[in-house]
Write a protein that holds these residues in place. Structure first.
Motif, PDB file in Angstrom:
ATOM      1  N   ALA A   1       0.823  -1.208   0.000  1.00 31.49           N
ATOM      2  CA  ALA A   1       0.000   0.000   0.000  1.00 31.49           C
ATOM      3  C   ALA A   1       0.859   1.260   0.000  1.00 31.49           C
ATOM      4  CB  ALA A   1      -0.926  -0.001   1.215  1.00 31.49           C
ATOM      5  N   THR A   2       1.980   1.208   0.704  1.00 31.50           N
ATOM      6  CA  THR A   2       2.890   2.357   0.722  1.00 31.50           C
ATOM      7  C   THR A   2       3.490   2.598  -0.656  1.00 31.50           C
ATOM      8  OG1 THR A   2       3.433   1.998   3.058  1.00 31.50           O
ATOM      9  CG2 THR A   2       4.981   3.298   1.748  1.00 31.50           C
ATOM     10  N   ARG A   3       3.954   1.524  -1.301  1.00 30.68           N
ATOM     11  CA  ARG A   3       4.570   1.651  -2.628  1.00 30.68           C
ATOM     12  C   ARG A   3       3.564   2.098  -3.685  1.00 30.68           C
ATOM     13  NH1 ARG A   3       6.086  -3.515  -1.478  1.00 30.68           N
ATOM     14  NH2 ARG A   3       4.894  -4.243  -3.281  1.00 30.68           N
TER      15      ARG A   3
ATOM     16  N   ILE B   1      -6.797  -7.675  -2.773  1.00 30.43           N
ATOM     17  CA  ILE B   1      -6.941  -8.213  -4.128  1.00 30.43           C
ATOM     18  C   ILE B   1      -5.951  -7.537  -5.070  1.00 30.43           C
ATOM     19  CG2 ILE B   1      -8.526  -8.423  -6.092  1.00 30.43           C
ATOM     20  CD1 ILE B   1     -10.800  -8.627  -3.994  1.00 30.43           C
ATOM     21  N   CYS B   2      -5.779  -6.230  -4.951  1.00 35.67           N
ATOM     22  CA  CYS B   2      -4.792  -5.524  -5.773  1.00 35.67           C
ATOM     23  C   CYS B   2      -3.393  -6.074  -5.524  1.00 35.67           C
ATOM     24  CB  CYS B   2      -4.817  -4.028  -5.469  1.00 35.67           C
ATOM     25  SG  CYS B   2      -6.266  -3.143  -6.096  1.00 35.67           S
ATOM     26  N   GLU B   3      -3.069  -6.314  -4.256  1.00 37.94           N
ATOM     27  CA  GLU B   3      -1.744  -6.834  -3.920  1.00 37.94           C
ATOM     28  C   GLU B   3      -1.522  -8.209  -4.530  1.00 37.94           C
ATOM     29  OE1 GLU B   3       1.311  -9.055  -2.099  1.00 37.94           O
ATOM     30  OE2 GLU B   3      -0.811  -9.519  -1.776  1.00 37.94           O
TER      31      GLU B   3
ATOM     32  N   THR C   1      -1.378   6.129 -13.040  1.00 41.04           N
ATOM     33  CA  THR C   1      -0.236   6.088 -12.133  1.00 41.04           C
ATOM     34  C   THR C   1       0.461   4.747 -12.222  1.00 41.04           C
ATOM     35  OG1 THR C   1      -1.451   7.534 -10.613  1.00 41.04           O
ATOM     36  CG2 THR C   1       0.493   6.408  -9.741  1.00 41.04           C
ATOM     37  N   SER C   2       1.782   4.745 -12.278  1.00 45.98           N
ATOM     38  CA  SER C   2       2.544   3.504 -12.384  1.00 45.98           C
ATOM     39  C   SER C   2       2.467   2.714 -11.081  1.00 45.98           C
ATOM     40  CB  SER C   2       4.009   3.796 -12.709  1.00 45.98           C
ATOM     41  OG  SER C   2       4.121   4.473 -13.941  1.00 45.98           O
ATOM     42  N   ARG C   3       2.560   1.392 -11.203  1.00 44.06           N
ATOM     43  CA  ARG C   3       2.582   0.538 -10.025  1.00 44.06           C
ATOM     44  C   ARG C   3       3.960   0.573  -9.387  1.00 44.06           C
ATOM     45  NH1 ARG C   3      -0.919  -2.568 -13.171  1.00 44.06           N
ATOM     46  NH2 ARG C   3       0.452  -4.244 -13.847  1.00 44.06           N
ATOM     47  N   GLY C   4       3.983   0.405  -8.066  1.00 41.45           N
ATOM     48  CA  GLY C   4       5.252   0.367  -7.355  1.00 41.45           C
ATOM     49  C   GLY C   4       6.039  -0.880  -7.704  1.00 41.45           C
ATOM     50  N   ALA C   5       7.348  -0.820  -7.565  1.00 42.16           N
ATOM     51  CA  ALA C   5       8.202  -1.966  -7.886  1.00 42.16           C
ATOM     52  C   ALA C   5       7.878  -3.129  -6.962  1.00 42.16           C
ATOM     53  CB  ALA C   5       9.674  -1.578  -7.749  1.00 42.16           C
ATOM     54  N   GLN C   6       7.832  -4.324  -7.547  1.00 42.16           N
ATOM     55  CA  GLN C   6       7.511  -5.531  -6.782  1.00 42.16           C
ATOM     56  C   GLN C   6       8.766  -6.071  -6.118  1.00 42.16           C
ATOM     57  OE1 GLN C   6       4.532  -6.618  -6.407  1.00 42.16           O
ATOM     58  NE2 GLN C   6       4.845  -8.607  -5.447  1.00 42.16           N
ATOM     59  N   PRO C   7       8.749  -6.313  -4.793  1.00 42.45           N
ATOM     60  CA  PRO C   7       9.925  -6.878  -4.116  1.00 42.45           C
ATOM     61  C   PRO C   7      10.266  -8.244  -4.703  1.00 42.45           C
ATOM     62  CG  PRO C   7       8.359  -6.039  -2.510  1.00 42.45           C
ATOM     63  CD  PRO C   7       7.668  -6.027  -3.843  1.00 42.45           C
ATOM     64  N   VAL C   8      11.532  -8.573  -4.722  1.00 42.39           N
ATOM     65  CA  VAL C   8      11.973  -9.830  -5.322  1.00 42.39           C
ATOM     66  C   VAL C   8      11.403 -11.029  -4.582  1.00 42.39           C
ATOM     67  CG1 VAL C   8      13.999 -11.273  -5.789  1.00 42.39           C
ATOM     68  CG2 VAL C   8      14.088  -8.790  -6.187  1.00 42.39           C
TER      69      VAL C   8
END
Length: 265
Positions: free
Chosen positions: A181-183, A218-220, A255-262
């Protein structure tokens, strides 16, 4: 302009032959390394299914680029055709995994070697659903200022959605959700502002999920494990509801999505 379709079809045949040869080589190498045939089959099926899922994303992007000078009915037909093709790719990915799993899980399996594959769960504990919902409610209130939703409906949906979170990630999932949510705060804000109640494009939102706090979960999952989410959703909840919401999250925001953690699943 010459027709390039025969050349493209010939290239597909070449790629198919090379892929078959590569699969045979990988299988031979893993067999030499002592990896069980069943595990090799499942690993290769997962790679193939993941490639199909990636292709699905490319196909869905075509919905935003209909042929120039198309009429409104033609544009709608284009979008419907793209979505139908994307849906078929999902079924292909599912069938790829289904064909591999019976061989990978015999009636009396040997003790499996250590694996980095996620462990799936059949049911999310009620306490976990309650705790995740409480976190989602806090985030939802911060983003929308709303509290008029059905908490009972949220718990029913989360009982299904949380089975798309690997067993290894359940304990830390609330932190994972908060980080997501922060990203993606700006994108989530745009999503609710445009399609939520009173939003400028609210009339286009027909799934009902956007009015509920579990929509953040659900978005996550749509970003972290879209195929797994779709798999657990099918047969349990209304499939068209997820399809419509997916379109909003993936293609309805600028708006672009935040980078996904590896390490996220």
């Amino acid at each position: 302009m010459p027709d390039t379709a025969p050349l493209r079809l010939a290239a597909i045949t070449v790629y198919g032959d090379r892929a078959a040869a590569a699969l045979q080589q990988v299988t031979s190498l893993l067999d030499s390394a002592g990896i069980a045939v069943e595990e090799t089959q499942e690993l290769l099926a997962l790679i193939q299914a993941g490639a199909i899922e990636g292709a699905q994303g490319d196909v869905l992007e075509l919905a935003e680029h209909p042929p120039e000078n198309s009429t409104a009915p033609a544009v709608q037909g284009w979008v419907d055709a793209v979505q139908a093709a994307a849906a078929e790719l999902t079924h292909l990915a599912d069938r790829t995994l289904t064909r591999a799993r019976p061989a990978a899980r015999p009636a009396a399996p040997p003790t499996p070697p250590a694996s980095t594959l996620p462990t799936l769960i059949d049911e999310a504990p009620q306490e976990q659903s309650e705790q995740v919902l409480a976190a989602a409610e806090r985030i939802f209130a911060e983003l929308t200022g709303r509290s008029d939703y059905s908490r009972e409906a949220s718990l029913e949906t989360l009982a299904v959605v949380l089975t798309a979170v690997a067993a290894e990630d359940q304990a830390g999932y609330i932190t994972q959700l908060e980080d997501f949510a922060t990203r993606n705060r700006d994108r989530l804000t745009e999503l609710y502002r445009k399609y939520g109640p009173g939003g400028e494009l609210a009339r286009l939102e027909r799934s009902g999920l956007i009015e509920q706090p579990e929509s953040i979960v659900i978005c996550e999952r749509l970003d972290a494990a879209p195929m797994l989410l779709q798999g657990v959703w099918e047969g349990e909840l209304e499939e068209s509801t997820l399809e419509r919401f997916t379109q909003l999250w993936k293609f309805g925001c600028n708006t672009s999505r935040g980078a996904q953690p590896v390490k996220a699943r």
